[in-house]
Scaffold this motif. Structure first.
Motif, PDB file in Angstrom:
ATOM      1  N   ALA A 107      31.384  39.508  41.804  1.00 53.92           N
ATOM      2  CA  ALA A 107      29.959  39.481  41.472  1.00 53.92           C
ATOM      3  C   ALA A 107      29.684  38.879  40.103  1.00 53.92           C
ATOM      4  CB  ALA A 107      29.380  40.896  41.551  1.00 53.92           C
ATOM      5  N   ASP A 108      30.531  39.179  39.130  1.00 53.02           N
ATOM      6  CA  ASP A 108      30.265  38.728  37.768  1.00 53.02           C
ATOM      7  C   ASP A 108      30.917  37.402  37.436  1.00 53.02           C
ATOM      8  OD1 ASP A 108      28.606  40.785  37.011  1.00 53.02           O
ATOM      9  OD2 ASP A 108      30.316  42.121  36.661  1.00 53.02           O
ATOM     10  N   ARG A 109      31.548  36.789  38.407  1.00 51.86           N
ATOM     11  CA  ARG A 109      32.246  35.543  38.128  1.00 51.86           C
ATOM     12  C   ARG A 109      31.260  34.379  38.116  1.00 51.86           C
ATOM     13  NH1 ARG A 109      37.632  34.417  41.514  1.00 51.86           N
ATOM     14  NH2 ARG A 109      38.207  36.444  40.669  1.00 51.86           N
ATOM     15  N   GLN A 110      31.489  33.434  37.207  1.00 50.00           N
ATOM     16  CA  GLN A 110      30.623  32.248  37.210  1.00 50.00           C
ATOM     17  C   GLN A 110      30.872  31.445  38.487  1.00 50.00           C
ATOM     18  OE1 GLN A 110      31.191  28.874  34.694  1.00 50.00           O
ATOM     19  NE2 GLN A 110      29.382  28.098  35.720  1.00 50.00           N
ATOM     20  N   ILE A 111      29.813  30.877  39.051  1.00 54.32           N
ATOM     21  CA  ILE A 111      29.922  30.301  40.388  1.00 54.32           C
ATOM     22  C   ILE A 111      30.874  29.119  40.479  1.00 54.32           C
ATOM     23  CG2 ILE A 111      27.730  31.129  41.280  1.00 54.32           C
ATOM     24  CD1 ILE A 111      26.494  28.483  40.461  1.00 54.32           C
ATOM     25  N   SER A 112      31.156  28.440  39.359  1.00 61.65           N
ATOM     26  CA  SER A 112      32.096  27.314  39.446  1.00 61.65           C
ATOM     27  C   SER A 112      33.517  27.822  39.671  1.00 61.65           C
ATOM     28  CB  SER A 112      32.042  26.479  38.168  1.00 61.65           C
ATOM     29  OG  SER A 112      32.509  27.242  37.083  1.00 61.65           O
ATOM     30  N   ARG A 113      33.744  29.108  39.403  1.00 63.80           N
ATOM     31  CA  ARG A 113      35.086  29.649  39.580  1.00 63.80           C
ATOM     32  C   ARG A 113      35.278  30.294  40.947  1.00 63.80           C
ATOM     33  NH1 ARG A 113      35.527  33.621  35.398  1.00 63.80           N
ATOM     34  NH2 ARG A 113      37.674  33.899  36.075  1.00 63.80           N
ATOM     35  N   LEU A 114      34.356  30.019  41.862  1.00 64.20           N
ATOM     36  CA  LEU A 114      34.499  30.499  43.243  1.00 64.20           C
ATOM     37  C   LEU A 114      35.008  29.351  44.105  1.00 64.20           C
ATOM     38  CD1 LEU A 114      31.038  32.276  43.594  1.00 64.20           C
ATOM     39  CD2 LEU A 114      33.223  33.366  43.102  1.00 64.20           C
ATOM     40  N   SER A 115      35.712  29.692  45.184  1.00 69.36           N
ATOM     41  CA  SER A 115      36.139  28.649  46.118  1.00 69.36           C
ATOM     42  C   SER A 115      34.933  28.187  46.943  1.00 69.36           C
ATOM     43  CB  SER A 115      37.223  29.194  47.037  1.00 69.36           C
ATOM     44  OG  SER A 115      36.654  30.116  47.938  1.00 69.36           O
ATOM     45  N   GLY A 116      35.086  27.062  47.630  1.00 66.44           N
ATOM     46  CA  GLY A 116      33.985  26.549  48.442  1.00 66.44           C
ATOM     47  C   GLY A 116      33.496  27.570  49.453  1.00 66.44           C
ATOM     48  N   GLY A 117      34.443  28.243  50.097  1.00 64.73           N
ATOM     49  CA  GLY A 117      34.073  29.258  51.081  1.00 64.73           C
ATOM     50  C   GLY A 117      33.314  30.404  50.440  1.00 64.73           C
ATOM     51  N   GLN A 118      33.775  30.797  49.246  1.00 63.13           N
ATOM     52  CA  GLN A 118      33.077  31.890  48.561  1.00 63.13           C
ATOM     53  C   GLN A 118      31.678  31.466  48.154  1.00 63.13           C
ATOM     54  OE1 GLN A 118      36.053  32.566  45.507  1.00 63.13           O
ATOM     55  NE2 GLN A 118      36.644  34.514  46.423  1.00 63.13           N
ATOM     56  N   GLN A 119      31.529  30.207  47.731  1.00 59.09           N
ATOM     57  CA  GLN A 119      30.198  29.725  47.356  1.00 59.09           C
ATOM     58  C   GLN A 119      29.254  29.784  48.552  1.00 59.09           C
ATOM     59  OE1 GLN A 119      31.164  25.853  45.798  1.00 59.09           O
ATOM     60  NE2 GLN A 119      31.681  26.622  43.773  1.00 59.09           N
ATOM     61  N   GLN A 120      29.771  29.360  49.709  1.00 54.72           N
ATOM     62  CA  GLN A 120      28.943  29.402  50.914  1.00 54.72           C
ATOM     63  C   GLN A 120      28.546  30.844  51.235  1.00 54.72           C
ATOM     64  OE1 GLN A 120      28.194  26.266  52.868  1.00 54.72           O
ATOM     65  NE2 GLN A 120      26.588  27.771  53.069  1.00 54.72           N
ATOM     66  N   ARG A 121      29.478  31.774  51.023  1.00 54.91           N
ATOM     67  CA  ARG A 121      29.163  33.179  51.308  1.00 54.91           C
ATOM     68  C   ARG A 121      28.169  33.745  50.300  1.00 54.91           C
ATOM     69  NH1 ARG A 121      34.577  36.358  52.131  1.00 54.91           N
ATOM     70  NH2 ARG A 121      35.638  34.482  51.385  1.00 54.91           N
ATOM     71  N   ALA A 180      29.681  24.358  56.681  1.00 51.50           N
ATOM     72  CA  ALA A 180      30.247  23.102  56.170  1.00 51.50           C
ATOM     73  C   ALA A 180      31.343  23.372  55.152  1.00 51.50           C
ATOM     74  CB  ALA A 180      29.147  22.260  55.533  1.00 51.50           C
ATOM     75  N   GLY A 181      32.508  22.803  55.394  1.00 50.21           N
ATOM     76  CA  GLY A 181      33.595  22.834  54.419  1.00 50.21           C
ATOM     77  C   GLY A 181      34.122  24.209  54.084  1.00 50.21           C
ATOM     78  N   VAL A 182      34.150  25.132  55.052  1.00 52.69           N
ATOM     79  CA  VAL A 182      34.708  26.452  54.754  1.00 52.69           C
ATOM     80  C   VAL A 182      36.014  26.632  55.507  1.00 52.69           C
ATOM     81  CG1 VAL A 182      32.433  27.413  54.362  1.00 52.69           C
ATOM     82  CG2 VAL A 182      33.475  27.660  56.604  1.00 52.69           C
ATOM     83  N   ASP A 183      36.858  27.529  55.005  1.00 54.86           N
ATOM     84  CA  ASP A 183      38.125  27.795  55.670  1.00 54.86           C
ATOM     85  C   ASP A 183      37.907  28.739  56.852  1.00 54.86           C
ATOM     86  OD1 ASP A 183      38.726  30.714  54.464  1.00 54.86           O
ATOM     87  OD2 ASP A 183      37.809  29.411  52.970  1.00 54.86           O
TER      88      ASP A 183
END
Lengths: 424, 277
Positions: B153-167, B188-191
């Protein structure tokens, strides 16, 4: 060095206050310009006020501050609207639209000044670029700072400082009240608009404020400093933080520091070399650029130094892992020790001696007369590394459909970068 | 004539007139045409979404799938036609309609945390100038939990994986607590793991009585994930339950007869899936 910093209340107080206020106003608003990739807008507005000033002068026939302010403000708004129009109907990217508008506006201003000069009137493009901080000198100021704590001080505050202070108040209220909306519309304009927070409207409101801040600032500090301040403090803060709220606070602090340090340095640094003081706006701009450069090099998270160190650390770990794995594989084939020359044929040459030294220091291998072998702890560590590598290879062949003779390198990368075994 | 849901042949004769939209239909599009720089991208789209279904929008690149969603949400100007949500204009029902833009449409270097992004789903409820309260933040945290991202929750969004960003985007949609969701390529583009997690969330949305309309690229998974499908190629080729309209002929019409072997395989899978049901 401190001895050369001379602060004269009458000479320096208001110019420094004006310069710092301008830096903070522009630095504050610059955060949103930067995030919307519109940092050039300050550049555009800063140059476009010139024709506004000349036209206002030609129409009003005086150089009165009010006429100048109105002319500049109208030109600023016109720039914002023209850029929008060129962007929408010219079908070009925002940077190009700004470039078209501000170069044409500035050229128009230069031509108009030439015409005005032909009619023997006193207008100077330099004042727009460099500002006129020296006009803020306070005659009859008290000798020391204690003398400032009087009501009469307020009446001595020059108009430019009052305008900048109210501008800062307006920008501060705007940022605090609309923080959530500005953040949303800068991050995800489509979603913002779908939620009823019209991104285009918010962007336009921001631009109007930027235009007003530019106009309020340039008279004192000139448009070069305005442009620098719209970009530099926000860019510095962006490298030091990863939350918008802290970015804004840091950018304000950077702007204050730029204002104070830059102003004092304009006198102090040349004095140190026995020369006359230089243009304060120029010195502040240099300080602002210097702080950006410092942040690029030394930022704890995004800085070049950190990145190099991080890469080195990873390379060192990879080299040590490779060494242990090579020794383990040799041991599996009955060779429990390897000559250093032999190792240099098996592994990338550049990393090998450093890797051997590091492994000896951590007690993983021992070296006797140019021959290297694993210690007891080294054997356990090496077995784990090879195990991990092989399970990645197996995973790539069985689950990801790689050809068995193509898996070594990908497995190597996965193993070093993830540091874990594949979970199935 | 392509099958158009919830419409009798008598209505089809009257296409020139504005039909009576049923207030139960979460989304009714009537005779909508959208153009970019005077070049039409969507022609005369008619569609009524059935309530409480998972609907896929499929079609080739440039078919106008994203445009359809954006035009419905007033993000793009319509050249003609009407869009109604439960019989009302969009601006009257913003809180009831959720939107998930394409992941690539935003800058993931932006200085916000995952939780900040999810909180954006609550802004409409908060209104102008009100800061996010603790209650809203906790609601957003619950939504992050539902997509399995509470720990970041507190992580900056650039440090999330593509799948996590989509979630994170999906969690923001959940935080909107809407009744109808329009999603632009949520897969799109998720594992594989993220894809399963997203499908899970979509099914939960459906069991809560919500409707989801999502742009989808993977023809193979349409029958497995979705109840209905809109086949789009600048116009609605066909729309309705997957079992009825997700056919070889319709796919061929949609993809201009250039159906790839992969898509043919997908169609075979689709038929097998329905014969199996």
């Amino acid at each position: 060095m401190l001895a050369v910093i001379e602060f004269d209340v009458g000479l320096d107080l208001f110019p420094m206050l004006a310069a710092t206020l301008a830096a903070v106003v522009c630095g504050l608003l610059g955060n949103f310009l930067l995030l919307q990739r519109q940092a050039l807008m300050g550049d555009a507005i800063g140059h476009s006020v010139l024709p506004g000033l000349v036209i206002a002068f030609l129409l009003a026939g005086t150089r009165s501050p009010l006429a100048m302010f109105v002319g500049a403000a109208v030109a600023g708004m016109a720039t914002v609207l023209l850029v929008e129009l060129v962007k929408r109907f010219g079908r070009v990217e925002p940077g190009a639209a700004m470039g078209v508008v501000f170069s044409v506006m500035f050229a128009l201003g230069v031509l108009l000044i030439e015409q005005a000069a032909a009619r023997q009137v006193d207008l100077d493009a330099d004042c727009v670029l460099y500002g006129q901080l020296e006009t803020l000198v306070w005659f009859g100021a008290p000798e020391n700072l204690d003398g400032l704590l009087r009501w009469s001080t307020l009446t001595a505050v020059p108009r430019q400082v009052l305008v900048l202070a109210s501008m800062l108040l307006a920008a501060g209220i705007f940022t605090i009240l609309l923080f959530k909306e500005l953040r949303l519309s800068a991050f995800d304009p489509g979603f913002a608009t779908s939620q009823g927070f019209a991104a285009r409207g918010l962007g336009l409101a921001l631009m109007v404020l930027v235009a007003a801040a530019t106009v309020a600032s340039f008279e004192a500090v000139g448009s070069i400093l305005v442009i620098a301040m719209l970009v530099c403090p926000a860019a510095t803060a962006r490298l030091l933080t990863d939350r918008l709220a802290s970015q804004i606070l840091v950018s304000v602090a950077v702007a204050v520091a730029t204002g104070v340090v830059g102003y004092l340095a304009a006198t102090a640094v040349p004095a140190f070399f026995g020369r006359d003081s230089v243009n304060a706006a120029g010195s502040m701009t240099l300080v602002a650029g210097g702080l950006v450069a410092l942040a690029i090099v030394a930022s704890p998270n995004h800085g070049v130094v950190t990145q190099v160190l991080r890469r080195r650390r990873l390379a060192a770990r990879v080299a040590t892992d490779d060494l242990l794995a090579a020794l383990h594989r040799a041991a599996e084939q009955g060779l429990d020790r390897l000559a250093c020359e032999r190792l240099t044929k098996m592994l990338p040459k550049r990393s090998i001696s450093g890797a051997v030294d590091r492994a000896i220091r951590s007690g993983l291998v021992e070296r006797k007369r140019g021959v290297v072998r694993l210690t007891a702890t080294g054997r356990i560590a090496a077995a784990a590394i090879v195990d991990r590598h092989r399970s990645w290879e197996r995973y790539l062949v069985e689950e990801a459909g790689f050809a068995p003779d193509h898996v070594h390198d990908p497995a190597e990368r996965l193993e070093h970068l993830s540091g874990t075994t594949p979970d199935r | 004539m392509s099958p158009i849901l919830h419409r009798t042949p008598a209505d089809l004769v009257n296409l020139g007139e504005r039909p009576e939209h049923s207030p139960e239909s979460p989304l009714s599009v009537h005779a909508m045409t959208v153009a970019y720089h005077r070049k039409p991208v969507l022609w005369d789209v008619d569609y009524d979404a059935p309530p409480n279904r998972l609907v896929a929008i499929v079609g080739p690149n440039g078919a106008g799938k994203s445009t359809l969603i954006k035009a419905c949400l007033d993000l793009l100007p319509r050249a003609s036609g009407q869009v109604e949500f439960w019989g009302e204009a969009y601006r009257r029902v913003r809180t009831r309609v959720g939107y998930v833009p394409q992941r690539e449409s935003v800058d993931w270097d932006f200085p916000v945390s995952a939780l900040d992004v999810v909180c954006m789903g609550r802004y409409r409820r908060l209104g102008w100038c009100r800061p996010v309260t603790r209650a809203h933040r906790e609601a957003a945290l619950r939504c992050l939990g539902q997509v399995g991202l509470r720990e970041v929750a507190d992580r900056q969004i650039s440090r999330l994986s593509g799948g996590q960003q989509q979630r994170v985007f999906l969690a923001r949609a959940l935080a909107q607590e809407a009744e109808l969701y329009l999603m632009d390529e949520p897969f799109a583009g998720v594992d594989a793991a993220t894809e399963r997690a997203i499908v899970e969330v979509l099914r939960r949305m459906k069991s809560d009585g919500r409707t989801v309309i999502a742009v989808h690229h993977d023809l193979q998974t349409v029958p497995e994930y979705f109840d209905d499908v809109i086949l789009l190629n600048m116009r609605v080729v066909a729309a309705g339950p997957v079992g009825e309209v997700f056919t070889r002929e319709n796919l061929q019409k949609t993809y201009g007869g250039r159906l790839t072997p992969l898509a043919e395989a997908a169609e075979a899978v689709a038929r097998a899936a329905f014969e199996g049901r």
